[in-house]
Design a protein around this motif. Sequence first.
Motif, mmCIF file in Angstrom:
data_model
loop_
_atom_site.group_PDB
_atom_site.id
_atom_site.type_symbol
_atom_site.label_atom_id
_atom_site.label_comp_id
_atom_site.label_asym_id
_atom_site.label_seq_id
_atom_site.Cartn_x
_atom_site.Cartn_y
_atom_site.Cartn_z
ATOM 1 N N LEU A 181 0.848 -1.179 0.000
ATOM 2 C CA LEU A 181 0.000 0.000 0.000
ATOM 3 C C LEU A 181 0.890 1.238 0.000
ATOM 4 C CD1 LEU A 181 -2.736 -0.926 2.626
ATOM 5 C CD2 LEU A 181 -2.958 -0.908 0.154
ATOM 6 N N SER B 73 -8.138 9.777 3.910
ATOM 7 C CA SER B 73 -7.554 8.462 4.152
ATOM 8 C C SER B 73 -6.072 8.534 3.820
ATOM 9 C CB SER B 73 -8.242 7.413 3.270
ATOM 10 O OG SER B 73 -7.561 6.184 3.351
ATOM 11 N N HIS C 204 -4.225 5.591 2.727
ATOM 12 C CA HIS C 204 -3.787 4.383 2.032
ATOM 13 C C HIS C 204 -4.285 4.361 0.591
ATOM 14 C CE1 HIS C 204 -3.433 3.109 6.248
ATOM 15 N NE2 HIS C 204 -2.429 2.390 5.802
ATOM 16 N N ARG D 30 -3.938 1.973 -3.078
ATOM 17 C CA ARG D 30 -3.565 0.692 -3.670
ATOM 18 C C ARG D 30 -3.224 0.942 -5.136
ATOM 19 N NH1 ARG D 30 -4.017 -3.720 -1.561
ATOM 20 N NH2 ARG D 30 -5.723 -3.246 -0.165
ATOM 21 N N SER E 201 -2.583 -0.161 -8.944
ATOM 22 C CA SER E 201 -3.100 -1.197 -9.832
ATOM 23 C C SER E 201 -2.015 -1.712 -10.770
ATOM 24 C CB SER E 201 -4.254 -0.630 -10.652
ATOM 25 O OG SER E 201 -3.786 0.448 -11.441
ATOM 26 N N CYS F 103 -7.440 5.344 -3.889
ATOM 27 C CA CYS F 103 -7.638 5.438 -2.451
ATOM 28 C C CYS F 103 -8.419 4.209 -1.992
ATOM 29 C CB CYS F 103 -8.408 6.712 -2.107
ATOM 30 S SG CYS F 103 -8.797 6.875 -0.352
ATOM 31 N N THR F 104 -7.983 3.599 -0.903
ATOM 32 C CA THR F 104 -8.667 2.389 -0.410
ATOM 33 C C THR F 104 -10.011 2.722 0.222
ATOM 34 O OG1 THR F 104 -7.462 2.536 1.688
ATOM 35 C CG2 THR F 104 -6.528 1.115 -0.030
#
Length: 182
Positions: free
Chosen positions: A14, A24, A26, A28, A30, A50-51
């Motif tokens: 992350l 937020s 964190h 992720r 791709s 954004c997670t």
Amino acid sequence: MLNSWVVIPTCLPLVLRRCHACASEHFRTSGKFRVNANHKLIDVWLLALCTACGETTKLTILERTNVRSVRSDLLDRLHDNDPALAPELLQDPVVRRRNRIALDWDNAWRLDTGGSDHLDREVIDVSVRFAARIPVRPVRLIAEGCGLPRAEVERLVVEGKLVSAVRLGGKLSGDFTFTLKR
């Protein structure tokens, strides 16, 4: 007999960065890239989501770089969204510093010990190799690999039964060896 352990990444880490939409921290990745050329200049970004809210952010890989100065194999990998390129670029300190990001490796790696036949020996010599620069506490690796609680591993260090040329107290992301005497 020297045992070999390997710390292997299982997925992309992350990305720790504040989201401007929801606060937020964190994201992720791709593994997808956005390549934009303007005449002789090229910009490249690694896309991350954004997670929490799914907002997209762009991590700058190349900025206003002359196209001829980019290696052709790298350019092909960027255009093809090569899945092996994203981890390489995320671990590049220049990219992390430019984007002011850190990586969260929790639950993104595993330890391959090659089996548990070494656990019953009195003296264990182990060489730990990192397949990627993953910062992990050596005490945690040793505890996981030997099937011991972390407190027990720390006690063995204090008693001098667990020795290594590197400091076992902090985090490491480079190869090391240790000897455990029971």
